[in-house]
Design a protein around this motif. Sequence first.
Motif, PDB file in Angstrom:
ATOM      1  N   GLU A 135     -11.028   4.576 -25.020  1.00  0.00           N
ATOM      2  CA  GLU A 135     -11.853   3.739 -24.143  1.00  0.00           C
ATOM      3  C   GLU A 135     -12.615   4.586 -23.132  1.00  0.00           C
ATOM      4  O   GLU A 135     -13.783   4.321 -22.835  1.00  0.00           O
ATOM      5  N   GLU A 191     -15.503   6.253 -24.905  1.00  0.00           N
ATOM      6  CA  GLU A 191     -16.575   5.285 -25.149  1.00  0.00           C
ATOM      7  C   GLU A 191     -17.399   5.054 -23.891  1.00  0.00           C
ATOM      8  O   GLU A 191     -18.631   4.972 -23.954  1.00  0.00           O
ATOM      9  N   LEU A 212     -11.362   9.023 -32.870  1.00  0.00           N
ATOM     10  CA  LEU A 212     -12.213   8.043 -32.194  1.00  0.00           C
ATOM     11  C   LEU A 212     -13.166   7.387 -33.198  1.00  0.00           C
ATOM     12  O   LEU A 212     -13.305   6.163 -33.239  1.00  0.00           O
ATOM     13  N   VAL A 213     -13.795   8.200 -34.041  1.00  0.00           N
ATOM     14  CA  VAL A 213     -14.711   7.670 -35.050  1.00  0.00           C
ATOM     15  C   VAL A 213     -13.949   6.805 -36.048  1.00  0.00           C
ATOM     16  O   VAL A 213     -14.392   5.704 -36.397  1.00  0.00           O
ATOM     17  N   ASP A 230     -11.250   5.164 -35.557  1.00  0.00           N
ATOM     18  CA  ASP A 230     -10.885   3.924 -34.873  1.00  0.00           C
ATOM     19  C   ASP A 230     -12.057   2.942 -34.907  1.00  0.00           C
ATOM     20  O   ASP A 230     -11.878   1.751 -35.159  1.00  0.00           O
ATOM     21  N   ARG A 231     -13.252   3.439 -34.679  1.00  0.00           N
ATOM     22  CA  ARG A 231     -14.447   2.595 -34.750  1.00  0.00           C
ATOM     23  C   ARG A 231     -14.672   2.093 -36.164  1.00  0.00           C
ATOM     24  O   ARG A 231     -15.076   0.958 -36.386  1.00  0.00           O
ATOM     25  N   ARG A 235     -12.538  -0.805 -36.975  1.00  0.00           N
ATOM     26  CA  ARG A 235     -13.060  -2.057 -36.427  1.00  0.00           C
ATOM     27  C   ARG A 235     -14.107  -2.658 -37.360  1.00  0.00           C
ATOM     28  O   ARG A 235     -14.199  -3.874 -37.508  1.00  0.00           O
ATOM     29  N   VAL A 274     -21.461   0.754 -28.482  1.00  0.00           N
ATOM     30  CA  VAL A 274     -20.485   1.832 -28.660  1.00  0.00           C
ATOM     31  C   VAL A 274     -20.610   2.441 -30.048  1.00  0.00           C
ATOM     32  O   VAL A 274     -20.624   3.670 -30.212  1.00  0.00           O
ATOM     33  N   ALA A 275     -20.749   1.605 -31.065  1.00  0.00           N
ATOM     34  CA  ALA A 275     -20.881   2.123 -32.436  1.00  0.00           C
ATOM     35  C   ALA A 275     -22.125   2.994 -32.568  1.00  0.00           C
ATOM     36  O   ALA A 275     -22.075   4.066 -33.178  1.00  0.00           O
ATOM     37  N   VAL A 324     -21.431   6.249 -31.004  1.00  0.00           N
ATOM     38  CA  VAL A 324     -20.548   7.047 -31.864  1.00  0.00           C
ATOM     39  C   VAL A 324     -21.344   7.671 -33.008  1.00  0.00           C
ATOM     40  O   VAL A 324     -21.101   8.824 -33.384  1.00  0.00           O
ATOM     41  N   LEU A 373     -19.369   5.839 -40.418  1.00  0.00           N
ATOM     42  CA  LEU A 373     -19.569   4.619 -39.652  1.00  0.00           C
ATOM     43  C   LEU A 373     -20.756   3.847 -40.214  1.00  0.00           C
ATOM     44  O   LEU A 373     -20.597   2.701 -40.596  1.00  0.00           O
TER      45      LEU A 373
END
Length: 195
Positions: free
Chosen positions: A16, A19, A60-61, A63-64, A67, A99-100, A103, A127
């Motif tokens: 977080e 981000e 982090l990527v 995790d995105r 989602r 955020v995406a 990223v 992504l």
Amino acid sequence: MPTGVAIRDPRQQLFEAAERVLLREGPSALSSRAVTTEADCAKGVLHRHFPDFDAFLAELVLDRIARIDARAATLQAAAGRGAVVDNLADALTDMLGPVAVAVVGLVISRDALRARLREARPRGVPLLGDAAAVLAAYLATERDLDRLSPDTDVDALAPTLIGAAHLLLADRTGAPPDPGALRRVITGVTGAWLR
């Protein structure tokens, strides 16, 4: 943060924080120091949970991407209901939120991160490629339900939609596009195949 104070879900807290830094200052400002300062924790916390900063960024990527994968079920459930353009607009707005998009900028700007991600995702931009796969699966379902013409090439249409939406949504510092802009682009791209 004082030493010895327990942190609730440190990985998520660090994600977080990263981000927030990405959204506020962009990919070039992202460093382990910036992340831990934003998270209000000692720098050692990051290295306790990740072998190095590139490993942190890769997680982090991923995790995105998780989602986006979770969004796939919602989009598939919408197949056959509502307007295809509306379903696509909702999905693209969600999958390519600020955020995406930040990223994606991070992935593009860091060679070492891209190389690490290539181990699991050998083609395309991580992504964005995952979002395109989600759209292709949805579009194939809509084609099977006869809401798109039978000759719709969903594997070409999905990345075209991702690219067009990304162009609209990628400006981190400018004003967001007007709400109808994305729907107009989707209608223009899919119009020949919609029934």
